[in-house]
Scaffold this motif. Structure first.
Motif, PDB file in Angstrom:
ATOM      1  N   LYS A 165       0.825  -1.209   0.000  1.00  0.00           N
ATOM      2  CA  LYS A 165       0.000   0.000   0.000  1.00  0.00           C
ATOM      3  C   LYS A 165       0.863   1.265   0.000  1.00  0.00           C
ATOM      4  O   LYS A 165       0.572   2.227  -0.710  1.00  0.00           O
ATOM      5  CB  LYS A 165      -0.930   0.017   1.217  1.00  0.00           C
ATOM      6  N   GLU A 166       1.918   1.254   0.795  1.00  0.00           N
ATOM      7  CA  GLU A 166       2.824   2.403   0.840  1.00  0.00           C
ATOM      8  C   GLU A 166       3.487   2.616  -0.516  1.00  0.00           C
ATOM      9  O   GLU A 166       3.625   3.747  -0.980  1.00  0.00           O
ATOM     10  CB  GLU A 166       3.893   2.195   1.917  1.00  0.00           C
ATOM     11  N   GLY A 167       3.899   1.528  -1.142  1.00  0.00           N
ATOM     12  CA  GLY A 167       4.520   1.623  -2.454  1.00  0.00           C
ATOM     13  C   GLY A 167       3.566   2.188  -3.491  1.00  0.00           C
ATOM     14  O   GLY A 167       3.936   3.061  -4.279  1.00  0.00           O
ATOM     15  N   LEU A 168       2.326   1.701  -3.495  1.00  0.00           N
ATOM     16  CA  LEU A 168       1.329   2.224  -4.434  1.00  0.00           C
ATOM     17  C   LEU A 168       1.051   3.702  -4.201  1.00  0.00           C
ATOM     18  O   LEU A 168       0.896   4.470  -5.152  1.00  0.00           O
ATOM     19  CB  LEU A 168       0.022   1.434  -4.308  1.00  0.00           C
ATOM     20  N   LYS A 169       0.999   4.088  -2.946  1.00  0.00           N
ATOM     21  CA  LYS A 169       0.759   5.503  -2.608  1.00  0.00           C
ATOM     22  C   LYS A 169       1.886   6.369  -3.175  1.00  0.00           C
ATOM     23  O   LYS A 169       1.639   7.420  -3.774  1.00  0.00           O
ATOM     24  CB  LYS A 169       0.662   5.667  -1.093  1.00  0.00           C
TER      25      LYS A 169
END
Length: 57
Positions: free
Chosen positions: A32-36
């Protein structure tokens, strides 16, 4: 954070996800952090593209 920093963070997330020892919860959190970061980097890039187009007009 700058475009370059967002890309760096996204790459770091990818490297972490390649670690087979992560729990599922940790993997989801990192994903999720990477996608953000990727989304925010794209937004910065799109803003810069629009600014360049305005200059060219």
């Amino acid at each position: 954070m700058s475009f370059e920093e967002k890309c760096k963070k996204a790459n770091e997330a990818l490297e972490k996800l390649n670690n087979n020892e992560l729990s599922l919860d940790d993997s989801v959190k990192i994903y999720k952090e990477g996608l953000k970061n990727i989304k925010e980097a794209r937004e910065i890039l799109e803003k810069a593209r629009l600014e360049v187009e305005q200059i060219d007009e």
